[in-house]
Scaffold this motif. Structure first.
Motif, mmCIF file in Angstrom:
data_model
loop_
_atom_site.group_PDB
_atom_site.id
_atom_site.type_symbol
_atom_site.label_atom_id
_atom_site.label_comp_id
_atom_site.label_asym_id
_atom_site.label_seq_id
_atom_site.Cartn_x
_atom_site.Cartn_y
_atom_site.Cartn_z
ATOM 1 N N ILE A 132 0.875 -1.173 0.000
ATOM 2 C CA ILE A 132 0.000 0.000 0.000
ATOM 3 C C ILE A 132 0.910 1.219 0.000
ATOM 4 C CG2 ILE A 132 -1.818 1.248 1.228
ATOM 5 C CD1 ILE A 132 -2.704 -1.519 0.204
ATOM 6 N N ASP A 133 0.734 2.084 -1.018
ATOM 7 C CA ASP A 133 1.618 3.254 -1.114
ATOM 8 C C ASP A 133 1.215 4.317 -0.075
ATOM 9 O OD1 ASP A 133 -0.399 4.925 -2.082
ATOM 10 O OD2 ASP A 133 0.360 5.035 -4.122
ATOM 11 N N PRO A 134 1.987 5.378 0.098
ATOM 12 C CA PRO A 134 1.669 6.354 1.157
ATOM 13 C C PRO A 134 0.318 7.050 0.971
ATOM 14 C CG PRO A 134 3.919 6.665 0.373
ATOM 15 C CD PRO A 134 3.273 5.693 -0.562
ATOM 16 N N CYS A 135 -0.266 6.952 -0.231
ATOM 17 C CA CYS A 135 -1.584 7.546 -0.459
ATOM 18 C C CYS A 135 -2.706 6.545 -0.185
ATOM 19 C CB CYS A 135 -1.710 8.023 -1.904
ATOM 20 S SG CYS A 135 -0.476 9.217 -2.379
ATOM 21 N N GLY A 136 -2.333 5.317 0.201
ATOM 22 C CA GLY A 136 -3.354 4.310 0.476
ATOM 23 C C GLY A 136 -3.749 3.482 -0.730
ATOM 24 N N ARG A 137 -2.987 3.605 -1.828
ATOM 25 C CA ARG A 137 -3.296 2.870 -3.051
ATOM 26 C C ARG A 137 -2.581 1.537 -3.063
ATOM 27 N NH1 ARG A 137 -3.049 7.952 -6.041
ATOM 28 N NH2 ARG A 137 -0.880 7.816 -5.500
ATOM 29 N N SER A 138 -3.242 0.548 -3.648
ATOM 30 C CA SER A 138 -2.662 -0.795 -3.755
ATOM 31 C C SER A 138 -1.620 -0.848 -4.881
ATOM 32 C CB SER A 138 -3.805 -1.772 -4.041
ATOM 33 O OG SER A 138 -3.303 -2.969 -4.541
ATOM 34 N N VAL A 139 -0.518 -1.517 -4.617
ATOM 35 C CA VAL A 139 0.533 -1.732 -5.631
ATOM 36 C C VAL A 139 0.919 -3.205 -5.575
ATOM 37 C CG1 VAL A 139 2.865 -1.121 -6.391
ATOM 38 C CG2 VAL A 139 1.423 0.620 -5.316
ATOM 39 N N TRP A 140 0.730 -3.917 -6.678
ATOM 40 C CA TRP A 140 1.096 -5.331 -6.730
ATOM 41 C C TRP A 140 2.473 -5.471 -7.385
ATOM 42 C CZ3 TRP A 140 -3.679 -8.640 -8.651
ATOM 43 C CH2 TRP A 140 -4.710 -8.532 -7.711
ATOM 44 N N ALA A 193 -0.208 13.327 -5.996
ATOM 45 C CA ALA A 193 0.025 13.100 -4.566
ATOM 46 C C ALA A 193 0.176 14.432 -3.861
ATOM 47 C CB ALA A 193 1.294 12.271 -4.372
ATOM 48 N N ILE A 194 -0.440 14.529 -2.681
ATOM 49 C CA ILE A 194 -0.298 15.769 -1.899
ATOM 50 C C ILE A 194 1.139 15.886 -1.400
ATOM 51 C CG2 ILE A 194 -1.113 17.032 0.147
ATOM 52 C CD1 ILE A 194 -3.765 15.356 -0.177
ATOM 53 N N ASP A 195 1.649 14.789 -0.844
ATOM 54 C CA ASP A 195 3.020 14.796 -0.326
ATOM 55 C C ASP A 195 3.960 14.254 -1.406
ATOM 56 O OD1 ASP A 195 5.380 14.616 0.999
ATOM 57 O OD2 ASP A 195 4.576 13.588 2.750
#
Ligand SMILES: [Fe+2]
Length: 380
Positions: A132-140, A193-195
């Motif tokens: 899960i990336d820092p934005c909360g998105r799934s990465v496989w 991304a915000i950050d």
């Protein structure tokens, strides 16, 4: 007060080895592994039928369609470039990358919070880890996926382009086949991304990405990174993952390579004829140089056809240039205003919330605003 007029010019650009003082380098962290392909994107859709129709008209091949799941491939050797699962909302779920054989997927378990995927979940099989990336998105992250035989593709039409220097096409015409622009592969994904700093750093570290072009704000801080895969001496696309600093954590667009400019152009006619919503194009990008055409899928997610992009090997130096809205394209129609954040009460509330939670500083917000607000062309 009169508005500053834009002028047509090539933007400033600095090689990494000679960036002037005041411009901050985007530091490339030591990577855990190395992505070798953007494999596919995952979606959730309330109704799969409009998505299947759009994908077909956009030039993908739908290889599996059940009541609950759609799988599409391109004409290349990837078994899948897009999956849509039926669900309660219309949203982008995340990305999937093929990782090099020498990447140890176990590294992502534990501190990185990865979990092993079920083999049945992965089109083409193999094994994989979900992060899960820092934005909360799934990465496989995947390995051992089976490849498929490429589909037949038409040959080059442009091999016989007549120019003032050379006229190889005599007594022959150009008749572009009237068909969707056959999608060959999934080329890149752009994530807002915000950050910016922590998200760009996370993707470079997780995937071994190399920043090809970095754009900076007037204070010299990096705010956009076009990143390519590290394939060593093998040339790869100018960018496969783009992280854009902004005021939301969201999917921006994904891009799909088609055979050539005639495929982009004739494909546009087919999509128009089928009633799909055009967004922007045809034009040529500046960073990456692709000839592009942007479309909206049924739920309004941006999809790009492209061809003729730049290719680089791993040793090419990172370049730095100022972030300017007008720098997205070299020529073509003006980028639509809808590609900028929508002004209004909701936006204002969002900005106030970001400021209150200290997710963004007033200074950074001002700099982002000025980069977007500057006139892109002399006629704007
Ligand atoms: Fe793009």
């Amino acid at each position: 007060m009169s508005k500053a007029r834009a002028v047509l010019r090539q933007p400033l650009s600095y090689r990494d080895s000679c960036i002037p003082p005041g411009i901050e380098r985007l530091q490339q962290p030591v990577a855990l592994g190395r992505a070798i392909e953007l494999a596919f994107l995952r979606w959730e859709k309330r109704d799969l039928q409009p998505t299947a129709r759009f994908w077909r008209d956009f030039g993908m091949q739908v290889v599996s369609a059940t009541d609950d799941r759609l799988v599409a491939r391109g004409a290349g050797s990837a078994p899948c470039i897009a999956i849509a699962a039926r669900g309660r909302s219309d949203r982008f779920l995340g990305t999937a990358f093929l990782m090099s054989d020498d990447t140890d997927l176990h590294c992502y378990i534990g501190k990185w919070g990865g979990r092993w995927l079920q083999a049945d979940d992965i089109p083409g099989g193999g094994r994989g880890v979900e992060l899960i990336d820092p934005c909360g998105r799934s990465v496989w992250l995947l390995q051992g996926q089976e490849r498929v035989d490429p589909l037949p593709m038409r040959g080059d039409l442009v091999a016989t382009t007549n120019t003032v220097h050379s006229t190889p096409r005599i007594n022959r015409t150009v008749r572009t086949p009237i068909e969707p622009a056959q999608v060959v592969k999934l080329g890149h994904v752009v994530l807002q991304a915000i950050d910016f700093s922590s998200v760009a750093e996370w993707y470079m570290r997780a995937l071994g990405l190399i920043p090809t072009d970095v754009q900076f704000l007037p204070d010299g801080s990096p705010s956009l990174a076009f990143c390519r895969l590290d394939l060593g001496s093998k040339p790869t696309d100018h960018h496969t993952v783009v992280v854009v600093g902004g005021i939301e954590d969201k999917y921006e667009h994904s891009a799909y390579e088609v055979i050539d400019l005639d495929a982009v152009g004739q494909g546009q006619q087919v999509l128009r004829a089928q009633g799909h919503r055009h967004l922007w194009g045809i034009g040529r990008h500046l960073l990456g140089s692709q000839l592009f055409d942007y479309w909206l899928d049924p739920e309004g997610f941006e999809h790009e056809h492209y061809t003729d992009g730049d290719m680089f090997t791993a040793d090419f130096e990172t370049e730095y240039s100022p972030l300017e809205f007008g720098g997205i394209w070299a020529w073509g129609a003006d980028a639509p205003e809808s590609m900028k954040p929508k002004r209004g009460g909701r936006m204002l509330l969002k900005l106030l919330s970001l400021l209150r939670r200290k997710r963004i500083t007033p200074q950074r917000l001002k700099l982002l605003g000025s980069a977007l607000a500057a006139p892109a062309r002399p006629w704007n």
